[in-house]
Design an enzyme around this catalytic site. Structure first.
Site, PDB file in Angstrom:
ATOM      1  N   SER A  27       0.820  -1.224   0.000  1.00  0.00           N
ATOM      2  CA  SER A  27       0.000   0.000   0.000  1.00  0.00           C
ATOM      3  C   SER A  27       0.844   1.261   0.000  1.00  0.00           C
ATOM      4  O   SER A  27       1.693   1.433   0.871  1.00  0.00           O
ATOM      5  CB  SER A  27      -0.889   0.048   1.253  1.00  0.00           C
ATOM      6  OG  SER A  27      -1.654  -1.107   1.375  1.00  0.00           O
ATOM      7  N   HIS A  58      -3.305   0.449  -4.447  1.00  0.00           N
ATOM      8  CA  HIS A  58      -2.557  -0.559  -5.212  1.00  0.00           C
ATOM      9  C   HIS A  58      -2.797  -0.303  -6.695  1.00  0.00           C
ATOM     10  O   HIS A  58      -3.918  -0.403  -7.168  1.00  0.00           O
ATOM     11  CB  HIS A  58      -3.021  -1.964  -4.845  1.00  0.00           C
ATOM     12  CG  HIS A  58      -2.573  -2.403  -3.485  1.00  0.00           C
ATOM     13  ND1 HIS A  58      -1.491  -3.217  -3.293  1.00  0.00           N
ATOM     14  CD2 HIS A  58      -3.040  -2.112  -2.256  1.00  0.00           C
ATOM     15  CE1 HIS A  58      -1.326  -3.431  -2.003  1.00  0.00           C
ATOM     16  NE2 HIS A  58      -2.246  -2.769  -1.349  1.00  0.00           N
ATOM     17  N   HIS A  80      -5.002 -10.014  -2.338  1.00  0.00           N
ATOM     18  CA  HIS A  80      -5.118 -10.426  -0.936  1.00  0.00           C
ATOM     19  C   HIS A  80      -6.204 -11.483  -0.788  1.00  0.00           C
ATOM     20  O   HIS A  80      -7.189 -11.482  -1.531  1.00  0.00           O
ATOM     21  CB  HIS A  80      -5.505  -9.222  -0.058  1.00  0.00           C
ATOM     22  CG  HIS A  80      -4.537  -8.085  -0.106  1.00  0.00           C
ATOM     23  ND1 HIS A  80      -4.591  -7.120  -1.082  1.00  0.00           N
ATOM     24  CD2 HIS A  80      -3.499  -7.759   0.693  1.00  0.00           C
ATOM     25  CE1 HIS A  80      -3.613  -6.236  -0.877  1.00  0.00           C
ATOM     26  NE2 HIS A  80      -2.936  -6.601   0.190  1.00  0.00           N
ATOM     27  N   TYR A  82      -8.321 -11.453   1.567  1.00  0.00           N
ATOM     28  CA  TYR A  82      -9.554 -10.788   1.989  1.00  0.00           C
ATOM     29  C   TYR A  82     -10.363 -10.238   0.814  1.00  0.00           C
ATOM     30  O   TYR A  82     -11.531  -9.908   0.958  1.00  0.00           O
ATOM     31  CB  TYR A  82      -9.282  -9.684   3.023  1.00  0.00           C
ATOM     32  CG  TYR A  82      -8.478  -8.498   2.522  1.00  0.00           C
ATOM     33  CD1 TYR A  82      -9.030  -7.568   1.636  1.00  0.00           C
ATOM     34  CD2 TYR A  82      -7.182  -8.298   2.947  1.00  0.00           C
ATOM     35  CE1 TYR A  82      -8.289  -6.486   1.172  1.00  0.00           C
ATOM     36  CE2 TYR A  82      -6.429  -7.233   2.503  1.00  0.00           C
ATOM     37  CZ  TYR A  82      -6.995  -6.331   1.616  1.00  0.00           C
ATOM     38  OH  TYR A  82      -6.262  -5.273   1.164  1.00  0.00           O
ATOM     39  N   GLU A  83      -9.733 -10.150  -0.349  1.00  0.00           N
ATOM     40  CA  GLU A  83     -10.483  -9.719  -1.531  1.00  0.00           C
ATOM     41  C   GLU A  83     -11.316 -10.868  -2.108  1.00  0.00           C
ATOM     42  O   GLU A  83     -12.092 -10.658  -3.032  1.00  0.00           O
ATOM     43  CB  GLU A  83      -9.515  -9.215  -2.607  1.00  0.00           C
ATOM     44  CG  GLU A  83      -8.761  -7.957  -2.200  1.00  0.00           C
ATOM     45  CD  GLU A  83      -7.715  -7.560  -3.229  1.00  0.00           C
ATOM     46  OE1 GLU A  83      -8.060  -6.785  -4.131  1.00  0.00           O
ATOM     47  OE2 GLU A  83      -6.570  -8.037  -3.131  1.00  0.00           O
ATOM     48  N   ALA A 110       2.264  -3.005   4.597  1.00  0.00           N
ATOM     49  CA  ALA A 110       1.840  -2.150   5.700  1.00  0.00           C
ATOM     50  C   ALA A 110       1.417  -3.066   6.829  1.00  0.00           C
ATOM     51  O   ALA A 110       0.813  -4.111   6.579  1.00  0.00           O
ATOM     52  CB  ALA A 110       0.665  -1.290   5.258  1.00  0.00           C
ATOM     53  N   MET A 208      -2.246  -8.357   6.737  1.00  0.00           N
ATOM     54  CA  MET A 208      -3.191  -9.214   6.000  1.00  0.00           C
ATOM     55  C   MET A 208      -2.608  -9.736   4.688  1.00  0.00           C
ATOM     56  O   MET A 208      -3.354 -10.106   3.781  1.00  0.00           O
ATOM     57  CB  MET A 208      -4.470  -8.417   5.696  1.00  0.00           C
ATOM     58  CG  MET A 208      -5.127  -7.776   6.892  1.00  0.00           C
ATOM     59  SD  MET A 208      -6.474  -6.699   6.399  1.00  0.00           S
ATOM     60  CE  MET A 208      -6.831  -5.846   7.951  1.00  0.00           C
ATOM     61  N   SER A 209      -1.289  -9.755   4.589  1.00  0.00           N
ATOM     62  CA  SER A 209      -0.695 -10.195   3.319  1.00  0.00           C
ATOM     63  C   SER A 209       0.569 -11.001   3.582  1.00  0.00           C
ATOM     64  O   SER A 209       0.775 -11.518   4.685  1.00  0.00           O
ATOM     65  CB  SER A 209      -0.357  -8.968   2.456  1.00  0.00           C
ATOM     66  OG  SER A 209       0.684  -8.206   3.042  1.00  0.00           O
ATOM     67  N   ASN A 232       0.382   2.015  11.557  1.00  0.00           N
ATOM     68  CA  ASN A 232      -0.455   2.387  12.712  1.00  0.00           C
ATOM     69  C   ASN A 232      -0.102   1.463  13.847  1.00  0.00           C
ATOM     70  O   ASN A 232       0.376   0.351  13.619  1.00  0.00           O
ATOM     71  CB  ASN A 232      -1.948   2.216  12.355  1.00  0.00           C
ATOM     72  CG  ASN A 232      -2.247   0.797  11.879  1.00  0.00           C
ATOM     73  OD1 ASN A 232      -2.012   0.451  10.717  1.00  0.00           O
ATOM     74  ND2 ASN A 232      -2.726  -0.033  12.780  1.00  0.00           N
ATOM     75  N   HIS A 244      -8.291   3.163   7.338  1.00  0.00           N
ATOM     76  CA  HIS A 244      -7.462   2.809   6.178  1.00  0.00           C
ATOM     77  C   HIS A 244      -6.725   4.037   5.643  1.00  0.00           C
ATOM     78  O   HIS A 244      -5.583   3.941   5.180  1.00  0.00           O
ATOM     79  CB  HIS A 244      -8.324   2.170   5.088  1.00  0.00           C
ATOM     80  CG  HIS A 244      -7.536   1.690   3.910  1.00  0.00           C
ATOM     81  ND1 HIS A 244      -6.503   0.778   4.028  1.00  0.00           N
ATOM     82  CD2 HIS A 244      -7.602   2.003   2.593  1.00  0.00           C
ATOM     83  CE1 HIS A 244      -5.979   0.547   2.836  1.00  0.00           C
ATOM     84  NE2 HIS A 244      -6.615   1.276   1.949  1.00  0.00           N
TER      85      HIS A 244
HETATM   86  N1  HPA Z   1      -3.898  -4.753  11.194  1.00  0.00           N
HETATM   87  C1  HPA Z   1      -3.853  -5.556  10.128  1.00  0.00           C
HETATM   88  N2  HPA Z   1      -3.341  -5.176   8.960  1.00  0.00           N
HETATM   89  C2  HPA Z   1      -2.839  -3.936   8.889  1.00  0.00           C
HETATM   90  C3  HPA Z   1      -2.848  -3.051   9.982  1.00  0.00           C
HETATM   91  C4  HPA Z   1      -3.408  -3.490  11.195  1.00  0.00           C
HETATM   92  O1  HPA Z   1      -3.457  -2.764  12.216  1.00  0.00           O
HETATM   93  N3  HPA Z   1      -2.275  -1.893   9.557  1.00  0.00           N
HETATM   94  C5  HPA Z   1      -1.909  -2.088   8.262  1.00  0.00           C
HETATM   95  N4  HPA Z   1      -2.256  -3.316   7.855  1.00  0.00           N
END
Ligand code: HPA
Length: 273
Positions: A27, A58, A80, A82-83, A110, A208-209, A232, A244
């Site tokens: 990202s 992306h 991903h 999740y997609e 990220a 998540m990747s 974060n 996000h």
């Molecule tokens: N959790 C999961 N995936 C992420 C996060 C998070 O806090 N930040 C960026 N990708």
């Protein structure tokens, strides 16, 4: 021809070049590829069987170009789980890279910071992972021509590459921590209880990747370097919600530092792999 072979032969015809190193840009990090010379870009939707990325931030294209005298392939945007993509689709790009002759993969992503020593915007070298995505991309029949049925994962993240990355980071005065990445399915961010659980089981980062891609790369004997940007602090650490947009903003803020690091690290990796 298999879908894999179709994608490979299409790219061989388009690219005419065979780099030994590929970089997956997470990202907000697509800007790295824009600095490459003699670029050839191939949008993902032109490559047979290649999954299109739907995530915000992306771009969804493959870029081949030169970093000094070093040829690299950048994958700007990834698929991903999740997609809704299957583990096979998520890892398709890594298999294609291997068949194109790529020996080393660099992943960026990220991540949320679980380790309280991290700060938002920190860069963290992934030393290991915990797969909590509920899948393994190697489940199903094993193609013995790609790798073994039961691959060892004790050095999925090359010790030597990590050593080199730390050396370069020190030279550039870029702080580079090291940590364990917990891969979750998403797309919801974690609950504070889940983050406490992840910390208790030894995770420093959450995202998540990356995990399926690294499993597949490791299976095929590729060397892996992976760097997370702590966009974060994970849920429940700070008294605020995770957005996000914040993830993208932090990615954008530190991207120059990450790009600087990648530019110096990549040529060192190539000479050693
Ligand atoms: N959790 C999961 N995936 C992420 C996060 C998070 O806090 N930040 C960026 N990708």
């Amino acid at each position: 021809m298999t879908p894999l072979d179709e994608a490979v032969s299409y790219l061989q015809q388009r690219l005419h070049r065979t780099p030994k190193i590929a970089v997956v840009l997470g990202s907000g990090l697509g800007v790295f590829a824009e600095a490459l010379a003699d670029r050839v870009e191939v949008p993902y939707n032109e490559i047979p069987h290649w999954p299109r990325s739907t995530a915000i931030g992306h771009a969804g294209k493959l870029i081949i170009g030169k970093l000094g005298s070093l040829e690299v392939i950048c994958l700007s945007g990834r698929a991903h789980l999740y997609e809704g993509y299957s583990p096979q689709q998520v890892t398709f790009s890594v298999r294609v890279m291997k068949k194109l002759g790529v020996a080393s993969m660099v992943f960026t992503n990220a991540a949320g910071g679980i380790n309280l020593a991290y700060e938002q915007g920190a860069l963290v070298l992934i030393s290991d992972h915990i797969n909590l995505q509920g899948i393994n991309p190697l489940a199903g029949p094993n193609d013995d021509s790609l790798g073994p049925r039961f691959p060892d994962m004790s050095e999925a993240y090359s010790t030597h590459f990590r050593y080199l990355a730390k050396l370069v980071a020190a030279e550039l005065h870029i702080p580079l921590a090291e940590g364990v990445y917990a891969g979750l399915l998403g797309p919801s961010y974690e609950t504070p209880a889940e983050i406490r659980y992840l910390r208790a089981i030894g995770a420093d980062l959450v995202g998540m990747s990356t995990v399926p891609e690294v499993i597949v790369a490791s299976h095929m004997g590729m060397n892996v370097l992976a760097i997370s940007c702590v966009t974060n602090m994970a849920a429940g650490i700070l008294p605020q919600k995770i957005h996000h947009e914040e993830v993208l903003e932090t990615g954008a803020r530190v991207r120059d530092t990450l790009v600087r690091l990648l530019r110096e690290v990549l040529p060192r990796l190539e000479s050693k792999s």
